[in-house]
Design a protein around this motif. Structure first.
Motif, PDB file in Angstrom:
ATOM      1  N   THR A 185       0.862  -1.180   0.000  1.00  0.00           N
ATOM      2  CA  THR A 185       0.000   0.000   0.000  1.00  0.00           C
ATOM      3  C   THR A 185       0.901   1.235   0.000  1.00  0.00           C
ATOM      4  N   ASP A 187      -0.428   4.609  -0.565  1.00  0.00           N
ATOM      5  CA  ASP A 187      -1.107   5.853  -0.200  1.00  0.00           C
ATOM      6  C   ASP A 187      -1.738   5.799   1.191  1.00  0.00           C
ATOM      7  N   ASN A 189      -4.019   3.808   2.197  1.00  0.00           N
ATOM      8  CA  ASN A 189      -5.378   3.251   2.149  1.00  0.00           C
ATOM      9  C   ASN A 189      -5.295   1.730   2.019  1.00  0.00           C
ATOM     10  N   ASP A 190      -5.431   1.040   3.130  1.00  0.00           N
ATOM     11  CA  ASP A 190      -5.344  -0.418   3.124  1.00  0.00           C
ATOM     12  C   ASP A 190      -6.686  -1.014   2.710  1.00  0.00           C
ATOM     13  N   ALA A 191      -6.683  -1.794   1.639  1.00  0.00           N
ATOM     14  CA  ALA A 191      -7.924  -2.400   1.144  1.00  0.00           C
ATOM     15  C   ALA A 191      -7.632  -3.782   0.585  1.00  0.00           C
ATOM     16  N   ASP A 303     -11.264  -5.909   5.768  1.00  0.00           N
ATOM     17  CA  ASP A 303     -10.952  -4.480   5.856  1.00  0.00           C
ATOM     18  C   ASP A 303     -11.394  -3.901   7.196  1.00  0.00           C
ATOM     19  N   LEU A 307      -8.626  -2.151   9.510  1.00  0.00           N
ATOM     20  CA  LEU A 307      -8.701  -0.695   9.678  1.00  0.00           C
ATOM     21  C   LEU A 307      -9.061  -0.289  11.107  1.00  0.00           C
ATOM     22  N   ASN A 366      -4.300   9.138   5.768  1.00  0.00           N
ATOM     23  CA  ASN A 366      -5.414   8.273   5.361  1.00  0.00           C
ATOM     24  C   ASN A 366      -5.824   7.240   6.410  1.00  0.00           C
ATOM     25  N   ASN A 370      -9.629   6.761   7.541  1.00  0.00           N
ATOM     26  CA  ASN A 370     -10.291   5.455   7.478  1.00  0.00           C
ATOM     27  C   ASN A 370     -10.858   5.034   8.827  1.00  0.00           C
TER      28      ASN A 370
END
Length: 380
Positions: A185, A187, A189-191, A303, A307, A366, A370
């Motif tokens: 990752t 940016d 943003n962990d997805a 997620d 998160l 981010n 999140n």
């Protein structure tokens, strides 16, 4: 010849020969001088020559090297959730992915210290093109994910990988680690990519894929670094994406990133082990029979776990406030911590490039954004 030979780590019977062929490599000397700075070369060479299993190599050499990395480049590693895992039990760990080597190395150090089964871990074959690095990865029980394949080859490779991982967990009682997406990752943003879950399920012989995911004991893991040692190295790709340009890696970019992740300053690090997914899988199976919808729902469950349990550091809150020109989280950091982060910003990027500065700050901010979504949901 086993059908897994292209991707598997060494068998124990192959370990000593691999060590003998690598013992005089300059990178082996550098690694050992780093891990054992006060030990004479003849002594560690003798120890290596007496090593005949992956476990011995990991515990006697790799473990010490990772502990030395923590000592020299961090302010320590903390963990939570490991008490939920059972000894002598294989789990399938799926985690967010920030660093090529350290994510799995730190997880294995923590598993070992908690008396739990260490993992076989997925690594892209693009990262181990140098012969010594390939040998080292196979000595650390890495298995290869083949990259840059044509569609038909990719399908066959995915089936093989899925079958191999399932074999490790179900037949060899070996835990497995895989990233929630291809590549790190960049940016913040962990997805979870549904393609990873679909690939994992290729080995399923269950009528319902959720029963398969129950069988492999799927566990979400979150790992967070106070400072990302490769943050500046991620900027060229982020800027290319921001400008709708195709990004092409430099020749040794992956290798430089690998080394930077190891030797760069990380400050504090935290790993959290989520719950073994079970009732969530039952609920998904009850809500829909559609395979794609099930996979999407599972990705969301993973997620949610990663998160919500992600450890936020002062750097995350500082970046959020700088990005939004606010003082919303001023109580989460000191003025000195803010000054240090701003200094890092000045040293690592062109701060007069507004887009670059925003991308760098967003990388750290981010995770706050999140996590905020979940706090809003909980307060409703």
């Amino acid at each position: 010849m086993s059908k897994f030979d292209k991707i598997r780590p060494y068998y124990d019977a192959e370990v000593n020969e691999a060590l003998r062929s690598s013992i005089n490599h300059p990178m082996m000397k550098a690694l050992m001088d780093f891990a054992y700075p006060n030990v004479d070369e003849s002594i560690w060479k003798e120890q290596l020559l007496r090593t005949h299993s992956i476990r011995d190599f990991q515990i006697n050499f790799a473990y010490e090297a990772v502990k030395k990395v923590l000592e020299k480049t961090s302010d320590g590693l903390t963990t939570s959730g490991f008490e939920k895992l059972e000894p002598n039990t294989a789990y399938f760990f799926i985690s967010n992915h920030r660093d090529i080597i350290l994510d799995t190395s730190l997880l294995n150090v923590s598993l070992h210290e908690h008396g739990l089964v260490m993992t076989a871990s997925a690594i892209g074959d693009n990262l181990v093109k140098k012969d010594f690095i390939l040998k080292l990865s196979k000595l650390n029980r890495n298995f290869l994910v083949q990259r840059n394949l044509q569609p038909r080859e990719l399908l066959e490779s995915s089936k093989l990988l899925s079958e191999y991982m399932y074999r490790l967990v179900s037949k060899e009682n070996r835990s497995v680690w895989i990233a929630q997406r291809e590549g790190r990752t960049k940016d913040g943003n962990d997805a979870t990519h549904t393609g990873v879950l679909k690939m994992m399920a290729m080995a399923s012989d269950e009528k319902n894929n959720m029963d398969f995911f129950k069988k492999i004991k799927l566990v979400p893991v979150s790992i967070s670094y106070e400072y990302d040692p490769t943050d500046a190295l991620k900027m060229p790709q982020l800027m290319a994406e921001a400008n709708d340009e195709i990004y092409t890696k430099e020749k040794n970019e992956d290798f430089i990133t690998l080394l930077s992740g190891i030797i760069g300053q990380k400050k504090r690090i935290h790993i959290h082990i989520g719950e073994v997914l079970d009732s969530e899988l039952t609920q998904i199976a009850e809500e829909t029979n559609n395979t794609n919808k099930q996979i999407q729902a599972l990705a969301q469950v993973i997620d949610d776990s990663i998160l919500q349990s992600y450890k936020l550091w002062p750097t995350n809150y500082i970046a959020y406030d700088l990005l939004h020109n606010s003082n919303n989280y001023a109580d989460k950091y000191t003025e000195k911590e803010k000054q240090l982060f701003e200094r890092r910003l000045e040293l690592r990027i062109k701060t007069d490039d507004v887009k670059m500065k925003e991308s760098f700050l967003a990388m750290y901010a981010n995770p706050v954004i999140n996590k905020l979504k979940y706090e809003k949901i909980e307060s409703v």
